[in-house]
Design a protein around this motif. Structure first.
Motif, short mmCIF file in Angstrom:
data_model
loop_
_atom_site.label_atom_id
_atom_site.label_comp_id
_atom_site.label_asym_id
_atom_site.label_seq_id
_atom_site.Cartn_x
_atom_site.Cartn_y
_atom_site.Cartn_z
N VAL A 91 17.47 -3.32 3.37
CA VAL A 91 16.76 -4.18 3.14
C VAL A 91 15.47 -4.23 2.53
CG1 VAL A 91 15.01 -6.57 3.15
CG2 VAL A 91 17.66 -6.91 3.98
N ALA A 92 14.91 -3.15 3.36
CA ALA A 92 13.88 -2.33 3.04
C ALA A 92 13.66 -0.83 2.05
CB ALA A 92 13.19 -1.61 4.44
N TYR A 93 15.13 -0.42 2.51
CA TYR A 93 15.32 0.90 1.37
C TYR A 93 15.29 0.09 -0.35
CZ TYR A 93 17.73 5.16 -1.38
OH TYR A 93 18.61 5.67 -1.73
N TYR A 94 16.71 -1.42 -0.65
CA TYR A 94 16.38 -2.26 -1.84
C TYR A 94 15.57 -1.87 -2.23
CZ TYR A 94 21.36 0.06 -0.93
OH TYR A 94 22.37 1.10 -0.86
N ILE A 95 14.08 -3.39 -1.90
CA ILE A 95 13.60 -3.64 -2.03
C ILE A 95 12.48 -3.40 -3.04
CG2 ILE A 95 11.89 -5.84 -1.85
CD1 ILE A 95 13.59 -6.96 0.12
N GLU A 96 12.92 -3.65 -4.38
CA GLU A 96 11.34 -3.20 -4.54
C GLU A 96 10.04 -3.03 -4.22
OE1 GLU A 96 11.31 -0.72 -6.69
OE2 GLU A 96 13.53 -0.40 -7.12
N GLY A 97 8.97 -2.06 -4.29
CA GLY A 97 7.39 -2.10 -3.18
C GLY A 97 6.45 -1.44 -3.33
N ALA A 98 4.77 -1.02 -3.24
CA ALA A 98 4.21 0.05 -2.78
C ALA A 98 5.46 0.56 -1.46
CB ALA A 98 3.32 -0.66 -2.24
N HIS A 99 5.86 0.41 -0.50
CA HIS A 99 6.59 0.98 0.76
C HIS A 99 7.59 2.35 -0.11
CE1 HIS A 99 9.62 -1.99 -0.53
NE2 HIS A 99 9.60 -0.99 0.70
N GLN A 100 7.75 2.05 -1.66
CA GLN A 100 9.19 3.01 -1.69
C GLN A 100 8.31 4.29 -1.54
OE1 GLN A 100 12.16 2.36 -2.66
NE2 GLN A 100 11.47 0.48 -1.62
N GLN A 101 7.07 4.52 -1.72
CA GLN A 101 6.61 5.69 -1.54
C GLN A 101 6.78 6.83 -0.49
OE1 GLN A 101 2.56 6.42 -2.37
NE2 GLN A 101 1.80 4.83 -1.39
N TYR A 102 6.99 5.77 0.98
CA TYR A 102 7.48 6.21 2.42
C TYR A 102 8.91 6.14 2.71
CZ TYR A 102 2.06 4.67 2.78
OH TYR A 102 0.70 4.92 2.61
N VAL A 103 9.23 5.24 1.75
CA VAL A 103 11.04 5.97 2.04
C VAL A 103 11.28 6.72 1.11
CG1 VAL A 103 13.38 4.17 1.44
CG2 VAL A 103 10.96 2.97 1.85
N GLN A 104 10.65 6.66 0.34
CA GLN A 104 11.98 8.11 -0.38
C GLN A 104 11.13 9.12 0.34
OE1 GLN A 104 10.44 8.62 -4.02
NE2 GLN A 104 11.20 6.29 -5.15
N TYR A 105 10.59 9.34 1.31
CA TYR A 105 9.19 10.78 1.93
C TYR A 105 10.21 10.86 2.97
CZ TYR A 105 6.54 13.13 5.25
OH TYR A 105 6.65 14.73 5.79
N VAL A 106 11.21 9.91 3.66
CA VAL A 106 10.65 9.57 4.69
C VAL A 106 12.62 10.32 4.83
CG1 VAL A 106 12.56 8.26 6.87
CG2 VAL A 106 9.95 8.08 6.13
N GLU A 107 13.51 9.41 3.53
CA GLU A 107 14.55 9.99 2.57
C GLU A 107 14.92 11.54 2.64
OE1 GLU A 107 18.15 8.90 -0.74
OE2 GLU A 107 15.66 8.13 -0.83
N LYS A 108 13.85 12.18 2.17
CA LYS A 108 13.76 12.97 1.92
C LYS A 108 14.29 13.77 2.89
CE LYS A 108 11.36 16.52 -0.95
NZ LYS A 108 10.31 16.69 -1.55
N LYS A 109 13.35 13.90 3.89
CA LYS A 109 12.92 14.75 5.15
C LYS A 109 14.19 14.55 5.94
CE LYS A 109 9.13 16.53 5.05
NZ LYS A 109 9.13 18.47 5.36
N PHE A 110 14.58 13.36 5.59
CA PHE A 110 16.22 13.43 6.66
C PHE A 110 16.90 13.66 5.87
CE2 PHE A 110 20.04 10.48 6.93
CZ PHE A 110 20.27 10.63 8.47
#
Length: 253
Positions: A91-110
């Motif tokens: 849910v956090a991955y697909y919902i738009e918001g200010a947290h997406q920059q952290y999601v993208q950072y974690v996704e890139k590192k993963f």
């Protein structure tokens, strides 16, 4: 009486010889049975006995599924918590918001870590080709970072495009500020993930050997000795090539 005593002595003398011959007979019968079982196992292949092979495959699959289902049922609390966590992350991955920059950072590192873990697994498994991903991927990556660090006098490469492309930072750095530990700290994540992958790649043969030992089945002596010898040679060659490449990379002539 004397004749009876003589007969008793002959029986006592003859009994160990008969027992000794019996033990030899049992050992030979056991070896013959092992040989027949080995030949029977080797003959059960898909292109010779497809129906029997598929039958054993499906039976083993059903047994494993039953065992795994029981294990999951006994740990249903942990499974439920894990499913809830995965749902929240989705849910956090697909919902738009200010947290997406952290999601993208974690996704890139993963994805970056998964890439190096996968290369480590391939290096350990080999897939019958002797694939050594340290020489093909990790070694060149360390070499490129080392050369760029000495050229730029810094390891603070701008991201992006690093790690796809190495560009010197705009700010100037002090000459001679690059050391061995600076380079190690820059590539420690990739090296650790690759090492973890090589360790993961060694787990399947370990579990197979452990299952064989727990089941009481003794491996074939000739095949087991050949496997141990091949594994020892492979590990020795891999360690030697890794040390040589590190010496040439970090301490060029």
């Amino acid at each position: 009486m004397a004749e009876n005593g003589t007969d008793c002595e002959q029986r006592r003398v003859g009994m160990p010889k008969e027992q000794h011959n019996g033990s030899f007979t049992d050992a030979s019968l056991l070896n013959e049975k092992k040989q027949r079982d080995r030949e029977e196992r080797q003959s059960i292949v898909l292109w010779r006995k497809p129906f029997i092979t598929l039958q054993y495959f499906f039976l083993e699959t059903l047994i494993n599924l039953k065992e795994w289902s029981l294990k999951l049922w006994h740990r249903r609390g942990m499974v439920g918590s894990l499913m809830l966590l995965v749902s929240l992350l989705t849910v956090a991955y697909y919902i738009e918001g200010a947290h997406q920059q952290y999601v993208q950072y974690v996704e890139k590192k993963f994805l970056w870590c998964a890439y190096w873990v996968g290369l480590g697994i391939l290096s350990s498994v080999g897939l019958g080709t002797g694939l050594h991903t340290f020489l093909l991927y990790l070694g060149p990556h360390i070499a490129s970072v080392t050369l760029a660090a000495y050229e730029c006098n810094s390891v603070n490469f701008p991201e992006p495009p690093y790690p796809d492309e190495i560009i010197c930072p705009e700010e100037e750095s002090v000459e001679g500020s690059i050391s061995l530990w600076t380079i190690i700290s820059k590539v420690r994540l990739e090296a650790c993930m690759w090492g973890a992958g090589t360790a993961i790649g060694e787990l399947p043969p370990y579990f197979m050997a452990r299952a064989a030992r727990l089941s009481g089945a003794e491996p074939d002596d000739e095949e087991y000795e050949e496997f141990e010898e091949m594994l020892e040679h492979a590990q020795t060659a891999q360690v030697g090539m890794t040390i040589l490449y590190l010496n040439l990379t970090l301490f060029p002539p």
